[in-house]
Design a protein around this motif. Structure first.
Motif, PDB file in Angstrom:
ATOM      1  N   ASN A  33       0.805  -1.227   0.000  1.00  0.00           N
ATOM      2  CA  ASN A  33       0.000   0.000   0.000  1.00  0.00           C
ATOM      3  C   ASN A  33       0.836   1.274   0.000  1.00  0.00           C
ATOM      4  N   SER A 103      -6.343   0.135  -7.320  1.00  0.00           N
ATOM      5  CA  SER A 103      -5.475   1.265  -7.002  1.00  0.00           C
ATOM      6  C   SER A 103      -5.082   2.073  -8.220  1.00  0.00           C
ATOM      7  N   ARG A 131     -17.029   0.127  -2.645  1.00  0.00           N
ATOM      8  CA  ARG A 131     -15.850   0.984  -2.856  1.00  0.00           C
ATOM      9  C   ARG A 131     -16.070   2.125  -3.859  1.00  0.00           C
ATOM     10  N   PRO A 132     -16.927   3.091  -3.519  1.00  0.00           N
ATOM     11  CA  PRO A 132     -17.120   4.237  -4.407  1.00  0.00           C
ATOM     12  C   PRO A 132     -15.861   5.117  -4.466  1.00  0.00           C
ATOM     13  N   ILE A 133     -15.821   6.056  -5.422  1.00  0.00           N
ATOM     14  CA  ILE A 133     -14.663   6.963  -5.522  1.00  0.00           C
ATOM     15  C   ILE A 133     -15.118   8.419  -5.446  1.00  0.00           C
ATOM     16  N   ASP A 134     -16.302   8.634  -4.870  1.00  0.00           N
ATOM     17  CA  ASP A 134     -16.846   9.989  -4.807  1.00  0.00           C
ATOM     18  C   ASP A 134     -15.907  10.979  -4.101  1.00  0.00           C
ATOM     19  N   LEU A 135     -15.201  10.512  -3.066  1.00  0.00           N
ATOM     20  CA  LEU A 135     -14.324  11.435  -2.320  1.00  0.00           C
ATOM     21  C   LEU A 135     -13.120  11.851  -3.166  1.00  0.00           C
ATOM     22  N   HIS A 136     -12.624  10.915  -3.977  1.00  0.00           N
ATOM     23  CA  HIS A 136     -11.507  11.246  -4.892  1.00  0.00           C
ATOM     24  C   HIS A 136     -11.976  12.352  -5.859  1.00  0.00           C
ATOM     25  N   SER A 171     -10.476   8.782   3.875  1.00  0.00           N
ATOM     26  CA  SER A 171     -10.154   7.750   2.889  1.00  0.00           C
ATOM     27  C   SER A 171      -8.656   7.781   2.563  1.00  0.00           C
ATOM     28  N   VAL A 172      -8.039   6.597   2.603  1.00  0.00           N
ATOM     29  CA  VAL A 172      -6.605   6.487   2.314  1.00  0.00           C
ATOM     30  C   VAL A 172      -6.349   6.900   0.870  1.00  0.00           C
ATOM     31  N   GLY A 173      -7.083   6.276  -0.049  1.00  0.00           N
ATOM     32  CA  GLY A 173      -6.860   6.529  -1.473  1.00  0.00           C
ATOM     33  C   GLY A 173      -7.145   7.968  -1.854  1.00  0.00           C
ATOM     34  N   ASP A 313      -7.402  -4.506   7.094  1.00  0.00           N
ATOM     35  CA  ASP A 313      -6.610  -5.467   6.326  1.00  0.00           C
ATOM     36  C   ASP A 313      -6.053  -6.610   7.182  1.00  0.00           C
ATOM     37  N   VAL A 335     -15.026  -0.646   8.259  1.00  0.00           N
ATOM     38  CA  VAL A 335     -14.467   0.055   7.100  1.00  0.00           C
ATOM     39  C   VAL A 335     -15.107  -0.412   5.782  1.00  0.00           C
ATOM     40  N   PHE A 336     -15.179  -1.718   5.574  1.00  0.00           N
ATOM     41  CA  PHE A 336     -15.786  -2.241   4.342  1.00  0.00           C
ATOM     42  C   PHE A 336     -17.031  -3.050   4.683  1.00  0.00           C
TER      43      PHE A 336
HETATM   44  C1  UD1 Z   1      -6.717   1.451   1.130  1.00  0.00           C
HETATM   45  C2  UD1 Z   1      -5.846   0.216   1.067  1.00  0.00           C
HETATM   46  C3  UD1 Z   1      -6.621  -1.017   1.509  1.00  0.00           C
HETATM   47  C4  UD1 Z   1      -7.221  -0.778   2.893  1.00  0.00           C
HETATM   48  C5  UD1 Z   1      -8.005   0.519   2.931  1.00  0.00           C
HETATM   49  C6  UD1 Z   1      -8.491   0.887   4.324  1.00  0.00           C
HETATM   50  C7  UD1 Z   1      -4.314   0.717  -0.715  1.00  0.00           C
HETATM   51  C8  UD1 Z   1      -3.835   0.394  -2.078  1.00  0.00           C
HETATM   52  N1  UD1 Z   1      -5.369   0.045  -0.291  1.00  0.00           N
HETATM   53  O1  UD1 Z   1      -7.797   1.227   0.222  1.00  0.00           O
HETATM   54  O2  UD1 Z   1      -5.728  -2.123   1.557  1.00  0.00           O
HETATM   55  O3  UD1 Z   1      -8.082  -1.838   3.210  1.00  0.00           O
HETATM   56  O4  UD1 Z   1      -7.186   1.615   2.458  1.00  0.00           O
HETATM   57  O5  UD1 Z   1      -7.439   0.927   5.211  1.00  0.00           O
HETATM   58  O6  UD1 Z   1      -3.733   1.524  -0.030  1.00  0.00           O
HETATM   59  N2  UD1 Z   1     -14.872   5.380   0.390  1.00  0.00           N
HETATM   60  C9  UD1 Z   1     -15.924   6.117  -0.119  1.00  0.00           C
HETATM   61  N3  UD1 Z   1     -15.673   6.996  -1.133  1.00  0.00           N
HETATM   62  C10 UD1 Z   1     -14.428   7.180  -1.645  1.00  0.00           C
HETATM   63  C11 UD1 Z   1     -13.356   6.438  -1.116  1.00  0.00           C
HETATM   64  C12 UD1 Z   1     -13.599   5.538  -0.099  1.00  0.00           C
HETATM   65  O7  UD1 Z   1     -17.069   5.962   0.322  1.00  0.00           O
HETATM   66  O8  UD1 Z   1     -14.270   8.001  -2.566  1.00  0.00           O
HETATM   67  C13 UD1 Z   1     -15.123   4.396   1.464  1.00  0.00           C
HETATM   68  C14 UD1 Z   1     -14.795   2.964   1.008  1.00  0.00           C
HETATM   69  O9  UD1 Z   1     -15.895   2.411   0.323  1.00  0.00           O
HETATM   70  C15 UD1 Z   1     -14.517   2.268   2.313  1.00  0.00           C
HETATM   71  C16 UD1 Z   1     -13.858   3.384   3.139  1.00  0.00           C
HETATM   72  O10 UD1 Z   1     -14.211   4.600   2.517  1.00  0.00           O
HETATM   73  O11 UD1 Z   1     -15.718   1.872   2.918  1.00  0.00           O
HETATM   74  C17 UD1 Z   1     -12.359   3.263   3.234  1.00  0.00           C
HETATM   75  O12 UD1 Z   1     -11.798   3.287   1.945  1.00  0.00           O
HETATM   76  P1  UD1 Z   1     -10.360   3.909   1.640  1.00  0.00           P
HETATM   77  O13 UD1 Z   1      -9.723   4.360   2.906  1.00  0.00           O
HETATM   78  O14 UD1 Z   1     -10.499   4.865   0.532  1.00  0.00           O
HETATM   79  O15 UD1 Z   1      -9.603   2.611   1.133  1.00  0.00           O
HETATM   80  P2  UD1 Z   1      -8.730   2.472  -0.191  1.00  0.00           P
HETATM   81  O16 UD1 Z   1      -7.895   3.664  -0.397  1.00  0.00           O
HETATM   82  O17 UD1 Z   1      -9.581   1.995  -1.298  1.00  0.00           O
END
Ligand code: UD1
Length: 436
Positions: A33, A103, A131-136, A171-173, A313, A335-336
């Motif tokens: 990660n 990723s 796993r939406p990407i709305d925050l990105h 959100s991490v990503g 994880d 988280v998920f």
């Molecule tokens: C990263 C990790 C993954 C880890 C996760 C949480 C990498 C490559 N992957 O994933 O191994 O399990 O962090 O520690 O680093 N969410 C939204 N909208 C968004 C983004 C996220 O609703 O735009 C939600 C997701 O659905 C989830 C939560 O936020 O329920 C956490 O997601 P996020 O922290 O973004 O995880 P990833 O970056 O995908």
């Protein structure tokens, strides 16, 4: 997957020999990660980047293939990886490859920064949740990008300018994507309610080594002062705390004595507290952790949270440990929303558990028996390997490739500790897979 006769597929699986205590010392691989966003960040720099300790796992291989399709040059030699994006000439992310690797969404921020334009397939759902990407996307829009979602693809265009991004959830990503988009932007960007994971600190260390101006990673406020260009560097990727945690649990569950080195113990602190609560003897050193265990007892309550909470994880691996720890344990996945598929697989081996929405109630059993089970996702698969190491007899964990997304040479690491995990491939009928 290779297709053979109708109804028959080539299936890769791990054959796990149960019943042996794991003993010894292993050093841990580089962090998946941390590596993935750092690889995405190489697009920001038009000079060669040399990465050390980059894990050679499937997700990294897929990321490298995507970088190559964008025109980057990638050279792998003697434990180091060099990525040169000076030749990059495409802002279109390939559909099939990006679909394999969620990723790849990190590339949106860096491709947009590099070309002023990014065209990416929508990543969609995956095994552990929606796993939406709305925050990105909200973050990129806040920095001035025009975002258009059409026909399963996302188009981001425009020059990025600094601004304040308030994340509704840490959100991490999204935190990493916005950091990447902001490095070369005009002005200052502040990310509030940022994720605090150690991998974000590693990304900041990398970006600063390239001459970018980033501070605050590891806290909820990250500030990026845009600079026009970064420069090449050599960088060592941090150790993988999730792989380390998996091998420490392997030591504990088999009643063994395992030391994992090249690791910052603080990054696995919440796990170490849980292991101690289960009755394991935990020794922290400056850059290593030793875990010894005999009888294990369950822990009342655990819930997953963003860092520094218990990591999602490691939830599946802890689930397996609690399945063979005396008493009843409660495990909540915050988280998920769909990350308990290993629960039903563990039942095939004799475990007892009940899932109520996001809560698992686990009753520890004394024995598990070998069975044919499925790795539904990366960490769920690791949880099944752990169960196999504890069980009586042999366990087949189908879909070895899902585990290979994140673990480098798991068979050798477990072999070094005296366990036996072998990768196999065979043709199986679809009916058998469904039964698995
Ligand atoms: C990263 C990790 C993954 C880890 C996760 C949480 C990498 C490559 N992957 O994933 O191994 O399990 O962090 O520690 O680093 N969410 C939204 N909208 C968004 C983004 C996220 O609703 O735009 C939600 C997701 O659905 C989830 C939560 O936020 O329920 C956490 O997601 P996020 O922290 O973004 O995880 P990833 O970056 O995908």
């Amino acid at each position: 997957m290779l297709y053979l006769a109708e109804g028959t597929k080539k299936m890769s699986y791990w054959l796990v020999r149960g019943g042996r205590a794991l003993n010894g010392t292993v050093s841990v691989q580089g962090s998946k990660n941390a590596a993935l966003p750092i690889l995405a960040a190489t697009l920001l720099i038009k000079e060669p980047i040399r990465l050390l300790n980059c894990p050679m796992i499937r997700d990294v291989q897929n990321m490298l293939r995507i970088l190559k399709t964008l025109g980057c040059t990638v050279v792998e030699e003697r434990g180091a990886l060099t990525v040169d994006s000076c030749t990059a000439d495409s802002f279109v992310l390939p559909t099939a490859l990006s679909g394999e690797l969620r990723s790849s969404i990190f590339l949106l921020g860096s491709v947009l920064s590099r070309f002023g334009d990014a065209d990416a397939p929508y990543p969609g759902g995956c095994e552990i949740g929606n796993r939406p990407i709305d925050l990105h996307l909200k973050g990129l829009k806040r920095l001035g990008a025009e975002v258009e979602e059409r026909g399963g693809r996302i188009r981001c265009r425009g020059a990025i300018t600094g601004g304040v991004v308030d994340l509704d959830y840490p959100s991490v990503g999204a935190t990493e994507n916005i950091m990447l988009a902001a490095c070369r932007a005009k002005g200052q960007t502040t990310v509030r309610n940022a994720a605090c994971e150690p991998e974000i600190v590693d990304l900041e260390r990398f970006l600063c080594a390239c001459g970018f101006r980033v501070r605050g990673a590891g806290t909820p406020t990250v500030v990026i002062d845009g600079v026009p260009e970064g420069h090449g560097t050599a960088f060592r990727i941090m150790p993988d705390r999730i792989a380390a945690g998996t091998y420490l649990i392997a030591g504990a569950i088999t009643g063994g004595d395992v030391t994992v080195t090249d690791l910052d113990p603080e990054t696995v602190d919440t796990l170490l507290f849980k292991l101690a609560e289960c009755g394991a003897e935990v020794t922290r050193k400056a850059d290593a952790v030793r875990v010894r265990a005999k009888a294990l007892r369950g822990v009342g309550f655990t819930e997953t949270r963003p860092y520094p909470g218990f990591p999602t994880d490691l939830q599946p691996q802890l689930f397996t440990l609690l399945s063979v720890s005396e008493g009843t344990s409660v495990l909540v996945e915050n988280v998920f929303e769909n990350r308990f598929k290993h629960a039903q697989e563990l039942k095939k081996m004799g475990a007892e558990n009940r899932i109520l929405d996001r809560t698992a109630i686990i009753t520890g059993v004394r024995k598990l028996h070998g069975a044919c089970v499925t790795a539904h996702d990366l960490r769920g698969g690791a949880a099944m390997v752990l169960a196999g190491l504890f069980a009586e007899g042999d366990t087949k964990v189908l879909h070895a490739e899902r585990i290979e997304r994140g673990y480098e040479s798991m068979d050798s690491v477990i072999g070094l500790l005296g366990g036996s995990v072998t990768r196999k491939e065979e043709s199986i009928g679809e009916e058998e897979e469904k039964r698995g």
